[in-house]
Design a protein around this motif. Structure first.
Motif, short mmCIF file in Angstrom:
data_model
loop_
_atom_site.label_atom_id
_atom_site.label_comp_id
_atom_site.label_asym_id
_atom_site.label_seq_id
_atom_site.Cartn_x
_atom_site.Cartn_y
_atom_site.Cartn_z
N SER A 136 -4.04 -0.50 17.98
CA SER A 136 -4.88 -0.06 16.87
C SER A 136 -6.21 0.51 17.36
O SER A 136 -6.73 1.47 16.80
CB SER A 136 -5.13 -1.21 15.90
N THR A 137 -6.76 -0.07 18.43
CA THR A 137 -8.03 0.43 18.96
C THR A 137 -7.86 1.83 19.55
O THR A 137 -8.77 2.66 19.47
CB THR A 137 -8.58 -0.52 20.04
N VAL A 138 -6.70 2.10 20.15
CA VAL A 138 -6.43 3.44 20.69
C VAL A 138 -6.31 4.44 19.55
O VAL A 138 -6.86 5.55 19.63
CB VAL A 138 -5.15 3.43 21.54
N VAL A 139 -5.60 4.07 18.50
CA VAL A 139 -5.45 4.97 17.34
C VAL A 139 -6.82 5.29 16.73
O VAL A 139 -7.12 6.45 16.44
CB VAL A 139 -4.52 4.34 16.28
N ALA A 140 -7.64 4.27 16.55
CA ALA A 140 -8.97 4.49 15.97
C ALA A 140 -9.81 5.40 16.85
O ALA A 140 -10.49 6.31 16.36
CB ALA A 140 -9.68 3.15 15.77
N ALA A 141 -9.77 5.18 18.16
CA ALA A 141 -10.55 6.02 19.09
C ALA A 141 -10.02 7.45 19.10
O ALA A 141 -10.80 8.40 19.21
CB ALA A 141 -10.49 5.42 20.49
N LEU A 142 -8.71 7.61 18.97
CA LEU A 142 -8.12 8.94 18.95
C LEU A 142 -8.62 9.72 17.73
O LEU A 142 -9.05 10.88 17.84
CB LEU A 142 -6.60 8.80 18.92
N VAL A 143 -8.58 9.09 16.57
CA VAL A 143 -8.99 9.76 15.33
C VAL A 143 -10.47 10.12 15.37
O VAL A 143 -10.87 11.26 15.07
CB VAL A 143 -8.68 8.88 14.10
N SER A 144 -11.30 9.17 15.75
CA SER A 144 -12.75 9.43 15.76
C SER A 144 -13.11 10.43 16.86
O SER A 144 -13.97 11.30 16.65
CB SER A 144 -13.53 8.13 15.96
N GLY A 145 -12.45 10.36 18.02
CA GLY A 145 -12.74 11.30 19.09
C GLY A 145 -12.37 12.72 18.72
O GLY A 145 -13.10 13.67 19.03
N PHE A 146 -11.24 12.90 18.06
CA PHE A 146 -10.82 14.24 17.63
C PHE A 146 -11.77 14.77 16.56
O PHE A 146 -12.16 15.94 16.59
CB PHE A 146 -9.39 14.21 17.11
N ARG A 147 -12.13 13.92 15.63
CA ARG A 147 -13.04 14.35 14.56
C ARG A 147 -14.39 14.78 15.12
O ARG A 147 -14.96 15.78 14.71
CB ARG A 147 -13.23 13.20 13.56
N ASP A 148 -14.90 14.02 16.09
CA ASP A 148 -16.19 14.38 16.69
C ASP A 148 -16.10 15.66 17.51
O ASP A 148 -17.04 16.45 17.55
CB ASP A 148 -16.69 13.24 17.58
#
Length: 341
Positions: A104-116
């Motif tokens: 779940s932490t990888v998924v969250a980081a993926l979404v926020s990293g792409f958005r940024d």
């Protein structure tokens, strides 16, 4: 006929009211400009200008057409601008998928990293097993995915293949004790104790007799078969292979005392169970971004691949599989194919 280009010429002539000045402004020859306006008039069936010795005067029909032409050119310019932003990766939609087991932490980081990294591109993320991702990539309903190897990567481009060792989750029965002379009355035997020392590494062979909870084969046949082949090669023949991937089900089976499951160290382990390292790290989890080779060079796809690699390293505890190959690790996976040699 390039309608937008012809309409643009029409507007310039209307603004200049003179073919010579309009041609100079557009950087075209005057005869060519006159021919384009005549073709536009034939296309619409409307005379746009009255040609006079002083220049070109709009007809009544031309004035009505001009009122519609300017908004049309504004919309065309806006459309070109949007297309340019999409080509540059500054706007658009990226349809991507991740496997159900991804942290779940990888998924969250993926979404926020792409958005940024690309705030103008909307990331539409869904959960899909490997086989479903491959089917959707081939059908064009998915732009990029995160795959667990080995899978058939024919026709796909891959990001950096990242890896980490898998350990085993076993019942946490606590340290074993020997019965002394003051032991009370005998009780019914409970579930089998966890194998080996309470916190030391385990060899796969020590798990023999235990059931193994493993994801359904249909979701990743090659990986499923590889795991079982590795187990048997190292002396672990599961009593029964139980298909399951829901965390609650897997946890329940482990806590029952009869089954074990493979997981990385980073995975949360519930009370009553313990994560144990496997001697020699015989099992490696390998993950990478993947996309169709036809999308190679797409800025949004390249950003997705970079963010996946970063999230796997920072939050998944993974390293590039190439580092294990360079270190000469026995059984290191081949990055190009994703299979173990």
């Amino acid at each position: 006929m390039d309608l937008i280009k012809h309409v643009r010429y029409f507007v310039v002539v209307a603004e200049e009211q003179h073919f010579g000045r309009a041609a100079a402004r557009l950087g075209v020859a005057q005869p060519s400009l006159s021919q384009r306006i005549q073709r536009l008039e034939r296309e619409f069936g409307v005379r746009l200008f009255d040609r006079t010795s002083r220049g070109a005067e709009l007809t009544e029909g031309g004035r009505l057409m001009l009122a519609e032409a300017r908004p049309l050119l504004e919309r065309a310019d806006a459309l070109e601008g949007t297309a340019a932003r999409v080509r540059s990766g500054a706007a658009g939609l990226l349809r991507a998928a991740v496997p159900p087991e991804l942290d779940s932490t990888v998924v969250a980081a993926l979404v926020s990293g792409f958005r940024d990294g690309s705030p103008g591109v909307r990331l539409e993320l869904r959960e899909r097993a490997a086989q479903a991702q491959l089917a959707e990539l081939a059908a064009g309903t998915l732009d990029a995915g995160v795959l667990r190897h080995p899978v058939d990567v024919a026709g796909l481009a891959l990001g950096e293949v990242m890896c980490r060792p898998l350990g085993v989750v076993v019942p946490d029965d606590g340290p074993a004790t020997e019965a002394g002379p003051d032991v009370g009355p005998a009780t019914e035997p409970g579930p089998a104790r966890g194998p080996g020392p309470a916190d030391g590494p385990l060899a796969l062979a020590e798990l023999t007799g235990r059931d193994l909870v493993l994801f359904p084969r249909r979701s990743g046949p090659a990986l499923h078969d590889e795991i079982l082949a590795t187990c048997r090669r190292h002396g672990f023949e599961p009593g029964t292979v139980i298909a399951g991937r829901d965390p609650a089900f897997v946890t329940g089976m482990v806590l029952s005392g009869t089954a074990v499951a493979f997981a990385p160290r980073e995975r949360e382990v519930p009370a009553g169970a313990a994560w144990r390292e496997l001697t020699g790290a015989p099992l490696l989890e390998r993950v990478s971004a993947a996309w169709l080779r036809s999308r190679q060079g797409d800025p949004a796809v390249e950003l997705f691949a970079a963010v996946v690699e970063e999230a796997l390293a920072e939050y998944g505890g993974m390293i590039p599989v190439a580092q294990t190959v360079a270190a000469g690790r026995p059984g290191a996976p081949v990055p190009r194919l994703g299979f173990t040699v």
